[in-house]
Motif scaffolding. Structure first.
Motif, PDB file in Angstrom:
ATOM      1  N   HIS B 398       0.834  -1.203   0.000  1.00 34.90           N
ATOM      2  CA  HIS B 398       0.000   0.000   0.000  1.00 34.90           C
ATOM      3  C   HIS B 398       0.871   1.256   0.000  1.00 34.90           C
ATOM      4  O   HIS B 398       0.614   2.205  -0.744  1.00 34.90           O
ATOM      5  CB  HIS B 398      -0.917  -0.025   1.234  1.00 34.90           C
ATOM      6  N   GLN B 399       1.909   1.222   0.835  1.00 38.79           N
ATOM      7  CA  GLN B 399       2.811   2.361   0.909  1.00 38.79           C
ATOM      8  C   GLN B 399       3.516   2.589  -0.434  1.00 38.79           C
ATOM      9  O   GLN B 399       3.601   3.720  -0.906  1.00 38.79           O
ATOM     10  CB  GLN B 399       3.846   2.078   1.999  1.00 38.79           C
ATOM     11  N   ARG B 400       3.947   1.503  -1.066  1.00 42.16           N
ATOM     12  CA  ARG B 400       4.583   1.657  -2.382  1.00 42.16           C
ATOM     13  C   ARG B 400       3.599   2.238  -3.393  1.00 42.16           C
ATOM     14  O   ARG B 400       3.946   3.109  -4.195  1.00 42.16           O
ATOM     15  CB  ARG B 400       5.117   0.302  -2.882  1.00 42.16           C
ATOM     16  N   LEU B 401       2.363   1.752  -3.349  1.00 44.80           N
ATOM     17  CA  LEU B 401       1.336   2.217  -4.296  1.00 44.80           C
ATOM     18  C   LEU B 401       1.097   3.720  -4.127  1.00 44.80           C
ATOM     19  O   LEU B 401       1.057   4.474  -5.108  1.00 44.80           O
ATOM     20  CB  LEU B 401       0.043   1.429  -4.064  1.00 44.80           C
ATOM     21  N   ILE B 402       0.952   4.151  -2.881  1.00 42.49           N
ATOM     22  CA  ILE B 402       0.661   5.564  -2.645  1.00 42.49           C
ATOM     23  C   ILE B 402       1.856   6.427  -3.039  1.00 42.49           C
ATOM     24  O   ILE B 402       1.694   7.462  -3.694  1.00 42.49           O
ATOM     25  CB  ILE B 402       0.257   5.787  -1.169  1.00 42.49           C
ATOM     26  N   ARG B 403       3.051   5.999  -2.688  1.00 43.19           N
ATOM     27  CA  ARG B 403       4.223   6.812  -3.054  1.00 43.19           C
ATOM     28  C   ARG B 403       4.388   6.879  -4.566  1.00 43.19           C
ATOM     29  O   ARG B 403       4.801   7.896  -5.109  1.00 43.19           O
ATOM     30  CB  ARG B 403       5.476   6.257  -2.363  1.00 43.19           C
ATOM     31  N   ARG B 404       4.038   5.791  -5.237  1.00 43.48           N
ATOM     32  CA  ARG B 404       4.055   5.802  -6.712  1.00 43.48           C
ATOM     33  C   ARG B 404       3.076   6.868  -7.213  1.00 43.48           C
ATOM     34  O   ARG B 404       3.417   7.690  -8.074  1.00 43.48           O
ATOM     35  CB  ARG B 404       3.638   4.401  -7.208  1.00 43.48           C
ATOM     36  N   ALA B 405       1.863   6.876  -6.664  1.00 44.05           N
ATOM     37  CA  ALA B 405       0.850   7.853  -7.107  1.00 44.05           C
ATOM     38  C   ALA B 405       1.301   9.279  -6.778  1.00 44.05           C
ATOM     39  O   ALA B 405       1.181  10.183  -7.612  1.00 44.05           O
ATOM     40  CB  ALA B 405      -0.494   7.544  -6.451  1.00 44.05           C
ATOM     41  N   LEU B 406       1.809   9.488  -5.573  1.00 41.67           N
ATOM     42  CA  LEU B 406       2.242  10.838  -5.187  1.00 41.67           C
ATOM     43  C   LEU B 406       3.372  11.320  -6.101  1.00 41.67           C
ATOM     44  O   LEU B 406       3.392  12.483  -6.509  1.00 41.67           O
ATOM     45  CB  LEU B 406       2.692  10.885  -3.719  1.00 41.67           C
ATOM     46  N   MET B 408       3.730  10.754  -9.050  1.00 44.05           N
ATOM     47  CA  MET B 408       3.165  11.068 -10.367  1.00 44.05           C
ATOM     48  C   MET B 408       2.198  12.265 -10.296  1.00 44.05           C
ATOM     49  O   MET B 408       1.437  12.502 -11.236  1.00 44.05           O
ATOM     50  CB  MET B 408       2.422   9.835 -10.911  1.00 44.05           C
ATOM     51  N   GLY B 409       2.212  12.980  -9.185  1.00 45.10           N
ATOM     52  CA  GLY B 409       1.319  14.140  -9.056  1.00 45.10           C
ATOM     53  C   GLY B 409      -0.079  13.770  -8.596  1.00 45.10           C
ATOM     54  O   GLY B 409      -1.010  14.572  -8.729  1.00 45.10           O
ATOM     55  N   GLY B 410      -0.241  12.575  -8.059  1.00 51.53           N
ATOM     56  CA  GLY B 410      -1.569  12.111  -7.668  1.00 51.53           C
ATOM     57  C   GLY B 410      -1.839  12.274  -6.188  1.00 51.53           C
ATOM     58  O   GLY B 410      -1.107  12.961  -5.469  1.00 51.53           O
ATOM     59  N   THR B 411      -2.918  11.620  -5.754  1.00 55.82           N
ATOM     60  CA  THR B 411      -3.376  11.720  -4.375  1.00 55.82           C
ATOM     61  C   THR B 411      -3.500  10.334  -3.749  1.00 55.82           C
ATOM     62  O   THR B 411      -3.733   9.344  -4.457  1.00 55.82           O
ATOM     63  CB  THR B 411      -4.740  12.459  -4.302  1.00 55.82           C
ATOM     64  N   GLY B 417     -11.533   8.970   1.403  1.00 55.33           N
ATOM     65  CA  GLY B 417     -11.216   9.826   2.546  1.00 55.33           C
ATOM     66  C   GLY B 417     -10.005   9.328   3.317  1.00 55.33           C
ATOM     67  O   GLY B 417      -9.380   8.321   2.951  1.00 55.33           O
ATOM     68  N   ILE B 418      -9.698  10.036   4.405  1.00 54.23           N
ATOM     69  CA  ILE B 418      -8.488   9.764   5.184  1.00 54.23           C
ATOM     70  C   ILE B 418      -8.776   8.844   6.375  1.00 54.23           C
ATOM     71  O   ILE B 418      -8.061   7.874   6.593  1.00 54.23           O
ATOM     72  CB  ILE B 418      -7.888  11.106   5.695  1.00 54.23           C
ATOM     73  N   GLY B 419      -9.850   9.126   7.120  1.00 53.84           N
ATOM     74  CA  GLY B 419     -10.198   8.310   8.285  1.00 53.84           C
ATOM     75  C   GLY B 419      -9.011   8.158   9.217  1.00 53.84           C
ATOM     76  O   GLY B 419      -8.316   9.127   9.516  1.00 53.84           O
ATOM     77  N   VAL B 420      -8.767   6.909   9.666  1.00 55.50           N
ATOM     78  CA  VAL B 420      -7.538   6.646  10.411  1.00 55.50           C
ATOM     79  C   VAL B 420      -6.478   6.027   9.511  1.00 55.50           C
ATOM     80  O   VAL B 420      -5.302   6.032   9.843  1.00 55.50           O
ATOM     81  CB  VAL B 420      -7.774   5.679  11.603  1.00 55.50           C
ATOM     82  N   GLY B 421      -6.914   5.504   8.356  1.00 58.23           N
ATOM     83  CA  GLY B 421      -6.017   4.694   7.543  1.00 58.23           C
ATOM     84  C   GLY B 421      -4.988   5.479   6.753  1.00 58.23           C
ATOM     85  O   GLY B 421      -3.969   4.936   6.336  1.00 58.23           O
ATOM     86  N   LYS B 422      -5.242   6.761   6.480  1.00 65.19           N
ATOM     87  CA  LYS B 422      -4.344   7.475   5.565  1.00 65.19           C
ATOM     88  C   LYS B 422      -3.770   8.749   6.151  1.00 65.19           C
ATOM     89  O   LYS B 422      -3.274   9.601   5.414  1.00 65.19           O
ATOM     90  CB  LYS B 422      -5.103   7.784   4.268  1.00 65.19           C
ATOM     91  N   LYS B 423      -3.824   8.882   7.480  1.00 65.04           N
ATOM     92  CA  LYS B 423      -3.324  10.115   8.089  1.00 65.04           C
ATOM     93  C   LYS B 423      -1.853  10.365   7.747  1.00 65.04           C
ATOM     94  O   LYS B 423      -1.462  11.478   7.388  1.00 65.04           O
ATOM     95  CB  LYS B 423      -3.512  10.055   9.610  1.00 65.04           C
ATOM     96  N   GLN B 424      -1.071   9.295   7.827  1.00 68.89           N
ATOM     97  CA  GLN B 424       0.355   9.424   7.530  1.00 68.89           C
ATOM     98  C   GLN B 424       0.569   9.857   6.066  1.00 68.89           C
ATOM     99  O   GLN B 424       1.452  10.670   5.762  1.00 68.89           O
ATOM    100  CB  GLN B 424       1.014   8.066   7.821  1.00 68.89           C
ATOM    101  N   PHE B 425      -0.281   9.341   5.173  1.00 68.14           N
ATOM    102  CA  PHE B 425      -0.099   9.648   3.747  1.00 68.14           C
ATOM    103  C   PHE B 425      -0.589  11.057   3.422  1.00 68.14           C
ATOM    104  O   PHE B 425      -0.050  11.711   2.535  1.00 68.14           O
ATOM    105  CB  PHE B 425      -0.801   8.598   2.894  1.00 68.14           C
ATOM    106  N   LEU B 426      -1.605  11.525   4.142  1.00 66.59           N
ATOM    107  CA  LEU B 426      -2.041  12.915   3.964  1.00 66.59           C
ATOM    108  C   LEU B 426      -0.888  13.852   4.308  1.00 66.59           C
ATOM    109  O   LEU B 426      -0.645  14.838   3.606  1.00 66.59           O
ATOM    110  CB  LEU B 426      -3.264  13.207   4.846  1.00 66.59           C
ATOM    111  N   GLU B 427      -0.156  13.518   5.357  1.00 66.69           N
ATOM    112  CA  GLU B 427       0.991  14.349   5.732  1.00 66.69           C
ATOM    113  C   GLU B 427       2.076  14.322   4.652  1.00 66.69           C
ATOM    114  O   GLU B 427       2.748  15.324   4.427  1.00 66.69           O
ATOM    115  CB  GLU B 427       1.593  13.883   7.071  1.00 66.69           C
ATOM    116  N   GLU B 428       2.230  13.171   4.000  1.00 67.29           N
ATOM    117  CA  GLU B 428       3.217  13.115   2.910  1.00 67.29           C
ATOM    118  C   GLU B 428       2.736  13.898   1.693  1.00 67.29           C
ATOM    119  O   GLU B 428       3.524  14.538   1.009  1.00 67.29           O
ATOM    120  CB  GLU B 428       3.471  11.664   2.501  1.00 67.29           C
ATOM    121  N   GLU B 429       1.420  13.835   1.457  1.00 70.05           N
ATOM    122  CA  GLU B 429       0.879  14.464   0.241  1.00 70.05           C
ATOM    123  C   GLU B 429       0.851  15.980   0.360  1.00 70.05           C
ATOM    124  O   GLU B 429       1.196  16.695  -0.576  1.00 70.05           O
ATOM    125  CB  GLU B 429      -0.539  13.919  -0.019  1.00 70.05           C
TER     126      GLU B 429
END
Lengths: 456, 456
Positions: B398-406, B408-411, B417-429
């Motif tokens: 999941h982390q690799r997938l999100i970093r790949r998207a980020l 590439m200019g993605g989200t 939404g963020i909920g509890v599952g993506k708080k860390q990734f929101l901070e990266e984005e």
């Protein structure tokens, strides 16, 4: 206004050198938008060249409690750039670069000082266009700040829909990217939409990522006149309700037509008109036009007069876009008092007809024009701001117009923003909402230095 | 979690009587959404019937420092309703009235507990529909709170575009209307868009005014399979870049097709598929379909198989909407770990193909489906949350997938939404953006009692 911010000015001078201007002529040029609102000079005008320079400027101002007023082209209508608390005007006109265009993604990123016409010139070769078109050749930054729209909004949306992401300098100087450039995202609070329409009160918009559109395969524009205003408005309402994806459908009453004829040397009959444009494939455009023509005929409309080639279409829309200037030209030395209500389309006929009756009562020639597909229209009197009796009369008319729109579920401003001119009406429209807005303002700009006295 | 909020519970009990539930079964039902995130029980569940009752409930909770978790249908994907800090769950399901529909304005106002299918059932006779369609039959309030979208977003937009106005109960109990119901407005900060996507952390969304759309004159759905995934994705990208106003264009890879075949008793060939739908006039639909068919053929697609009548179309889209359930059914006792990246469409092929390679490396069957017209896709593994080795493996993927998207200019999240599952990734984005969000959160909810621990 008595403060001269000596220390701030010294620091700004060493930062910007000849790009900090304190001459009376430049300050006067930055003291007033295109409306009747009283002019007020800033202490100085800065001309930054980059986002990081804006950040440095903001940090200097904050340290010395000097108010900041972001400035695009000065073509707005609600006194948003008039420097009633003095301070530093940040003129974004040197930040006028198109930073990136992606034909594949149909988006681009521009600096805030790029104007809408400049952008469309830049894009033309790539088969794309940017549809949001207020009357003036406004800057993209200013358009984002006021949540502007224009004649294409009925199909392509307003700046709310057009902006994908922003780079903003916060009141504390931090540079903030509000969003990725993905087409959609659920990543936290929608900071992009919070800054679109914030009118410089929450920070300085420096870079804007915009959604673009393909230039349609076929475009044709048509005009149609009506004996009765109601016939024109009903045609619009029925067109929208049938879901016809019309690109532009603009109403001009006979007073507006008269103003246009004088200013733009046109010869339209002095009757209510619809100016329309259809976008799509050849077949799609023909299909749309057939439906609208049939509706217009049922509502007492004339035959359509077509403007097919680019030159004729541009002349037609330039005449429409110049309406505010045409209205002003009706009276020497006048200023524009542009109203801007927007109502649910089911109430549009009522709202326009009652307003027309009201105009008759006032007994002054006031053009009425509108982006009626959205329910938005402007009554645009040219006024003498130094005549207190006339101003009182127009202000009373304006108040009646806004309360009429609010009572119909509408808004006091469809696209011009609040500035200083509509603060009282914003409180009437969203009394509890304004309290929430104030909490946000205080949280992000605790010293109230970002365009103070505007919106709230 | 050790607090039992005795005084708050007494006051709530006298306010709500049997509409305050403290039974373990009801609290368990409200302890977890449809994702793998660990369950956590609220202290009690309230079932209000009106906005003013929600306001009273919120005032009680605030007085006693009891956290509040708004709850729609519990069908979200990021643990947004799991009560990790305990407190009161406010279940909106009894607020399920359609309050107003205007066929003329093509809008309506609903209470937050109305579900999307309930609304469309209600609207059908009036020739209108509400297009936003996440997989589950979610509540409109929950959909607004998470800025949901679905298969129609490529043409009709997400909740960001669908919501015209909200009535919100603020953390201090005040009832706030965020906007008029005019189609466009420049009246102050865009509170509507601030609350859309705020996931219950800034207040409770109680009423929603929605933009509706006319049921098109003609609708036809088609499916097309491809030998190669790249052929399917390229067809999508070219369709969007040509400006075809396609209503739905959904990608399912062969693993997803296999899951659908098992769960929905279908017999699609085990190859990558596009599920598509065209809306318009008869002529317009034919024209759109011709263009896409040509593109598909050039990219190695099969003949189109059509679903013209309503029943066949509904079956097709129900199968697509049930994908998460189909994925879960691949493994007994499994939970869904739904990923949700969205990238600029120019990077979609790269992103999907690299992700497919990554999936092969992980060596687990994971369906890939997507609202690819928006650049949004989900990899939907069914996981065993009690297997730490497997979870670590999936989380790394999941982390690799999100970093790949980020990169590439993605989200990190297109629509869940963020909920509890993506708080860390929101901070990266949006590292600087998160700081601004925190200022807003603190300003509006100073005691951090509205859905604490979510988003930020």
């Amino acid at each position: 206004m008595t403060t001269n911010y000596t220390l701030a000015m010294e620091e700004l001078k060493s930062l910007l050198r000849d790009r900090l201007d304190t001459s009376t002529s430049v300050r006067t040029h930055h003291s007033q938008d295109e409306s009747f609102h009283q002019a007020a000079l800033p202490n100085a005008v800065a001309f930054p060249k980059s986002t990081s320079e804006v950040s440095e400027i903001v940090r200097v101002c904050m340290r010395h409690h000097m108010p900041i007023i972001p400035f695009g082209t000065g073509t707005a209508m609600e006194g948003g750039i008039n420097a009633y608390s003095g301070g530093l005007c940040i003129d974004m006109s040197l930040m006028n670069k198109v930073l990136r265009v992606s034909a594949e993604d149909m988006d681009c990123t521009v600096q805030a000082g790029v104007t809408r016409k400049q952008l469309n010139e830049y894009l033309r070769d790539q088969g794309m266009f940017f549809p949001v078109d207020p009357g003036a050749d406004a800057s993209i930054g200013g358009m984002a700040a006021t949540r502007a729209s224009g004649t294409n909004a009925v199909r392509y949306g307003t700046m709310r829909e057009a902006v994908l992401a922003l780079t903003v300098v916060m009141p504390d100087g931090r540079i903030v990217k509000t969003s990725s450039r993905a087409r959609k995202s659920a990543a936290g609070y929608d900071l992009t939409r919070l800054y679109v329409g914030s009118e410089g009160t929450l920070g300085v918009i420096c870079e804007i990522t915009l959604r673009l559109h393909a230039i349609p395969q076929a475009i044709s524009a048509a005009i149609c006149d009506f004996e009765l205003l109601a016939g024109a408005v009903d045609t619009v309402i029925q067109t929208i309700q049938m879901g016809v994806p019309i690109a532009r459908i603009e109403l001009l009453d006979s007073v507006a037509i008269d103003a246009v004829n004088h200013y733009s040397q046109t010869h339209y009959p002095l009757r209510p008109h619809l100016f329309m444009e259809f976008h799509g494939t050849e077949a799609g455009v023909a299909e749309q036009a057939d439906i609208v023509r049939e509706l217009a005929t049922e509502n007492g409309g004339s035959d359509f007069k077509w403007a097919i080639n680019t030159e004729d279409r541009n002349a037609l829309w330039q005449a429409r876009h110049d309406l505010a200037y045409a209205a002003r030209a009706m009276r020497p030395d006048a200023r524009i008092f542009s109203t801007d209500v927007c109502v649910p389309i089911s109430r549009l006929t009522d709202c326009i007809l009652e307003t027309h009756k009201d105009i008759s009562g006032v007994g002054m020639a006031m053009p009425l024009v509108g982006h009626v597909g959205d329910g938005n229209f402007h009554v645009v009197p040219a006024v003498n701001p130094n005549d207190p009796i006339e101003m009182a009369q127009i202000e009373a008319f304006h108040q009646r117009l806004i309360r009429r729109a609010l009572s119909m579920g509408g808004t006091c401003t469809g696209e011009h923003g609040i500035g200083v001119g509509k603060k009282q009406f914003l409180e009437e429209e969203l009394p509890a909402g304004v309290e929430v807005m104030k909490l946000i303002k205080t949280a992000l700009d605790p010293d109230n230095l970002m365009n103070p006295g505007k919106v709230l």
